[in-house]
Design a protein around this motif. Sequence first.
Motif, PDB file in Angstrom:
ATOM      1  N   GLU A   1      35.895  44.481  61.172  1.00  0.00           N
ATOM      2  CA  GLU A   1      36.789  43.468  60.626  1.00  0.00           C
ATOM      3  C   GLU A   1      36.662  43.331  59.110  1.00  0.00           C
ATOM      4  N   LYS A   2      35.458  43.323  58.577  1.00  0.00           N
ATOM      5  CA  LYS A   2      35.259  43.074  57.149  1.00  0.00           C
ATOM      6  C   LYS A   2      35.856  44.198  56.298  1.00  0.00           C
ATOM      7  N   LYS A   3      35.602  45.448  56.662  1.00  0.00           N
ATOM      8  CA  LYS A   3      36.160  46.553  55.871  1.00  0.00           C
ATOM      9  C   LYS A   3      37.683  46.512  55.905  1.00  0.00           C
ATOM     10  N   ARG A   4      38.265  46.306  57.090  1.00  0.00           N
ATOM     11  CA  ARG A   4      39.714  46.279  57.165  1.00  0.00           C
ATOM     12  C   ARG A   4      40.280  45.102  56.366  1.00  0.00           C
ATOM     13  N   GLN A   5      39.625  43.961  56.435  1.00  0.00           N
ATOM     14  CA  GLN A   5      40.096  42.797  55.691  1.00  0.00           C
ATOM     15  C   GLN A   5      40.135  43.078  54.192  1.00  0.00           C
ATOM     16  N   CYS A   6      39.081  43.708  53.673  1.00  0.00           N
ATOM     17  CA  CYS A   6      39.046  44.025  52.236  1.00  0.00           C
ATOM     18  C   CYS A   6      40.104  45.052  51.873  1.00  0.00           C
ATOM     19  N   MET A   7      40.336  46.028  52.738  1.00  0.00           N
ATOM     20  CA  MET A   7      41.357  47.020  52.454  1.00  0.00           C
ATOM     21  C   MET A   7      42.748  46.404  52.521  1.00  0.00           C
ATOM     22  N   GLU A   8      42.971  45.465  53.423  1.00  0.00           N
ATOM     23  CA  GLU A   8      44.277  44.815  53.523  1.00  0.00           C
ATOM     24  C   GLU A   8      44.571  43.964  52.287  1.00  0.00           C
ATOM     25  N   ARG A   9      43.568  43.236  51.828  1.00  0.00           N
ATOM     26  CA  ARG A   9      43.782  42.281  50.741  1.00  0.00           C
ATOM     27  C   ARG A   9      43.616  42.891  49.349  1.00  0.00           C
ATOM     28  N   GLY A  10      42.971  44.040  49.273  1.00  0.00           N
ATOM     29  CA  GLY A  10      42.741  44.642  47.972  1.00  0.00           C
ATOM     30  C   GLY A  10      41.737  43.874  47.143  1.00  0.00           C
ATOM     31  N   LYS A  11      40.847  43.151  47.802  1.00  0.00           N
ATOM     32  CA  LYS A  11      39.836  42.350  47.115  1.00  0.00           C
ATOM     33  C   LYS A  11      38.526  42.438  47.899  1.00  0.00           C
ATOM     34  N   LEU A  12      37.432  42.450  47.151  1.00  0.00           N
ATOM     35  CA  LEU A  12      36.109  42.463  47.765  1.00  0.00           C
ATOM     36  C   LEU A  12      35.609  41.022  47.799  1.00  0.00           C
ATOM     37  N   THR A  13      35.618  40.427  48.975  1.00  0.00           N
ATOM     38  CA  THR A  13      35.268  39.015  49.104  1.00  0.00           C
ATOM     39  C   THR A  13      34.177  38.821  50.142  1.00  0.00           C
ATOM     40  N   TYR A  14      33.478  37.706  49.983  1.00  0.00           N
ATOM     41  CA  TYR A  14      32.503  37.278  50.978  1.00  0.00           C
ATOM     42  C   TYR A  14      32.660  35.770  51.134  1.00  0.00           C
ATOM     43  N   GLY A  15      33.092  35.354  52.312  1.00  0.00           N
ATOM     44  CA  GLY A  15      33.440  33.962  52.478  1.00  0.00           C
ATOM     45  C   GLY A  15      34.702  33.674  51.685  1.00  0.00           C
ATOM     46  N   HIS A  16      34.666  32.655  50.832  1.00  0.00           N
ATOM     47  CA  HIS A  16      35.814  32.298  50.021  1.00  0.00           C
ATOM     48  C   HIS A  16      35.705  32.826  48.586  1.00  0.00           C
ATOM     49  N   ASP A  17      34.635  33.562  48.282  1.00  0.00           N
ATOM     50  CA  ASP A  17      34.388  33.995  46.909  1.00  0.00           C
ATOM     51  C   ASP A  17      34.539  35.499  46.760  1.00  0.00           C
ATOM     52  N   ASP A  18      34.916  35.917  45.560  1.00  0.00           N
ATOM     53  CA  ASP A  18      34.922  37.337  45.221  1.00  0.00           C
ATOM     54  C   ASP A  18      33.488  37.802  45.017  1.00  0.00           C
ATOM     55  N   VAL A  19      33.219  39.043  45.409  1.00  0.00           N
ATOM     56  CA  VAL A  19      31.919  39.644  45.121  1.00  0.00           C
ATOM     57  C   VAL A  19      31.934  40.103  43.666  1.00  0.00           C
ATOM     58  N   VAL A  20      30.962  39.654  42.893  1.00  0.00           N
ATOM     59  CA  VAL A  20      30.911  39.940  41.461  1.00  0.00           C
ATOM     60  C   VAL A  20      29.574  40.604  41.132  1.00  0.00           C
ATOM     61  N   PHE A  21      29.639  41.777  40.499  1.00  0.00           N
ATOM     62  CA  PHE A  21      28.423  42.462  40.057  1.00  0.00           C
ATOM     63  C   PHE A  21      27.950  41.881  38.733  1.00  0.00           C
ATOM     64  N   GLN A  22      26.638  41.912  38.516  1.00  0.00           N
ATOM     65  CA  GLN A  22      26.040  41.305  37.328  1.00  0.00           C
ATOM     66  C   GLN A  22      25.186  42.328  36.595  1.00  0.00           C
ATOM     67  N   ARG A  23      25.206  42.228  35.265  1.00  0.00           N
ATOM     68  CA  ARG A  23      24.312  43.059  34.462  1.00  0.00           C
ATOM     69  C   ARG A  23      22.865  42.607  34.682  1.00  0.00           C
ATOM     70  N   ASN A  24      21.945  43.421  34.192  1.00  0.00           N
ATOM     71  CA  ASN A  24      20.532  43.067  34.346  1.00  0.00           C
ATOM     72  C   ASN A  24      20.153  41.783  33.619  1.00  0.00           C
ATOM     73  N   ASP A  25      20.936  41.425  32.590  1.00  0.00           N
ATOM     74  CA  ASP A  25      20.643  40.180  31.884  1.00  0.00           C
ATOM     75  C   ASP A  25      21.329  38.981  32.537  1.00  0.00           C
ATOM     76  N   GLY A  26      21.993  39.191  33.672  1.00  0.00           N
ATOM     77  CA  GLY A  26      22.607  38.109  34.423  1.00  0.00           C
ATOM     78  C   GLY A  26      24.062  37.862  34.134  1.00  0.00           C
ATOM     79  N   SER A  27      24.633  38.495  33.140  1.00  0.00           N
ATOM     80  CA  SER A  27      26.038  38.257  32.803  1.00  0.00           C
ATOM     81  C   SER A  27      26.941  38.903  33.855  1.00  0.00           C
TER      82      SER A  27
END
Length: 846
Positions: free
Chosen positions: A555-581
Amino acid sequence: MGGKFMQIAPAKFLDTFVPRPDPARAQPKAVNFNSAFEGMPANDVPEIQYYDAMVNCVNRASLCPGYRLVRVDTKADLDDNSRYKVDAALFDVQAPVHDGRPHWALQRLSFEFKRHSTQDDPFEDDGPEEDEEDVCGATESKTGRRRKNRGQIVSYAAMMFARQQRCFVFTVLLLGDCARIFRWDRAGAIVTHRFNYKNTDYLTEFLWRFSHLEEQQQGYDLSAELVEPGSTDYKLMNDMAHKKLPVNDYARQSFEKSIADPSWARWKLRIVSGMELTNVNATNEDDVRYFLVGKPHFKAFGMAGRGTRGYVAIDCKEKRFVFLKDAWRVNLPGIEQEGTVLDRLNNVKVTKIPTLVCHGDVPEQATVTQSYWTPSQDGEMNPIKGHIHYRLVVVEVCRPLSDFRDGQELVKVFLDCIDAHEEAMKSAGIIHRDLSFGNVLIYERGVRQDIGGVKKKKIVHCGMLCDWELSKPMHEDSERQPDRTGTWQFMSTLTLDYPDKTVDVPDELESFFHVFLFTALRYTRSNLDRAVGRFMTEYFDAVGSEDCHHYMCGEKKRQCMERGKLTYGHDDVVFQRNDGSPDHPFNLIIETIMPWLAAHYHVTLHDLKQIRPPPPIPRLPLDNLPGTEAAKRKGTDSCEEVANVEDLPDEFFTDESENEKRKEEVRKLQVQNKGATSITLQAASSDPRIESLRPIAVNLSTHEKMSAYLAELYYNNELWAHTERAEDQIPRNYSYARFQRQDPVFIAPTSRPTSKRPHDDEDSGPSSISSKRPRTSEFAIPPPPHFYRKRNPHTCDSPPYRNDVPTAFQGIASPDGVQSKNVDVDMDARGGQPSCPSLRFSTTPY
């Protein structure tokens, strides 16, 4: 191993697989030979009462001259993370076995004891064994206790294969006062009907004959020669293991680790170059090559299947480190050897792929279990695939993908591998079809670059696209490998839902994206924090299913492919630099490429619905299923450690090819002319019809757009500050079982490195973290599949289609006619592929 057991009468089993010895060299039978087991306990007493009794009976009656039966049930082997302990085993009389451990590397024959003749029997016999003459499929019991016992004996046979150089093995299962004898190979197992070993001579005759068999008849691989301590080869292995290499010292380090454990034997493996078992020709001595190996760096744990093992080896002829792949390839018409494919790719100068040294089938080593299957009705296909022992050697010893040093290098690795994939398709007409975390690797090499007319030496890390065994010609009508077209976790959404869909460029580019995401999530910080393991389990390992046999995309992979967004719960998954930004360049990749994937998904699914009926229910490919468990981090040798590159020997450097140089220059020029402003999210269309998505989906119709975009990011050096590789974000103590109790999900079989119990479900796929190259982790024990949540009935006949579309496509109406109806599908009696004709299609270009 479900459906891979063939049943045979004990007398026929003995005559077929354990021939009588030559009377001239046979040891005489003991006086009490026929009554040797009269003192054994009766049926249904505690198992432990059988152990010493059987050991005493076998040894006292000299049933196995030259061997002795030993109890090995008290402690596991010191170096065995699986903690497996079989009850008793047969060893050479000189074998140093006195500590109660199983010593898997030394066992000739294993014995497992169960207390009850029927309640513990993994199989169900339909009639008396004496009256049964024909070979037939064994009826596998489905009850929990008996099913668990079957999984246990499968695991023990797999252990012997893992620790020895074997073509097949024999094992004995004692069931109270009854017994079964097994012959295991990579196709499956042939098992006798249950017989009473106290009032028949089947077991005594088997043991006596077994003790007179030659090593080859006992199942040993004679193309593997033991390297004895003190020999010339042994000394060569020690010398090369301790002499540091100026370039790619990772190969030496890996080899050094492989010979550091004294409990693992060293071997000299023989390869007859170009040998094909289906077309054996006379060979000369120049065709024979030898390679020295220690402990495998990769072992695909499991019984039936390819049983792949990867070694860092020493080429005895060239005195250099190479990579050797030992596997049992599928023996079906039209399936080429992997080395043949590599040779073709090398000849047309495809870059960033392994360089073939030699390859060939091992003479006279093929499985036989499949040949004993007989159809129960006309037209029924053999579910047991034959395999041939095969070895392949390539020049490059690569690092795992997890060894990338920073985000910029990871992008370069994928850029190189996408290039290799494109070159293979354009120059040789070959498509890979098995892109995975273990097939996208990092290779360190020395190159001489022409800079201003002066050649300069440089050490570079590049991507290497490996493992072409599942590849096939692009326009070939039939599948090269049946029942499998890739690695489950990285296959595209539509190929998981439509297993008969032709794998094409968009599917492969989506697989590249999944591999990139898998790597980035594990080794880059993100706002998922401690939920990384759970997200990856739901995205990569989860499946949708109606029952315990038929699977489709989670379900999760198909949901992300359908929506064109990488989400977890209600939030987008966001990558962070090593300094936290939170402005990591990986976020740009996600935001740009996922709308392309979503457009491809919607357009292709719409087209599929127009041209064909709902797809048959797919089966989960159980071969080489990787999981998301944490692997131990390998040490990385940065090329900056070398102070004076120009002083290094010329033999470690090769000239940069004109093709590489030209491609690099063209890319740099394109990036300079394009400008950095293009690094933005794909603009959304306002057209309400599905046709408006096609211009976006077409970005995936060729490699060009994705390759150009990654190159644009790669050459923008200002983006990559503070993007170094992080520690594995999956905790070592991570277990999806914890959150399943709170919020269960449907999980595909994966490995579980912390388990100490024998695997109780032989139908689960073998373990490994998908990496098929050197790594330090021991093979793990696969757990049984967990079936927690069933999807709605209509979702099993075709993938669900929702009205929610990618954020980038808001306002665009969902295509008409995509809702599926529940359609009955006739399944093979063994649970195989549907009996309806397979439809093959491809919808690219758009």
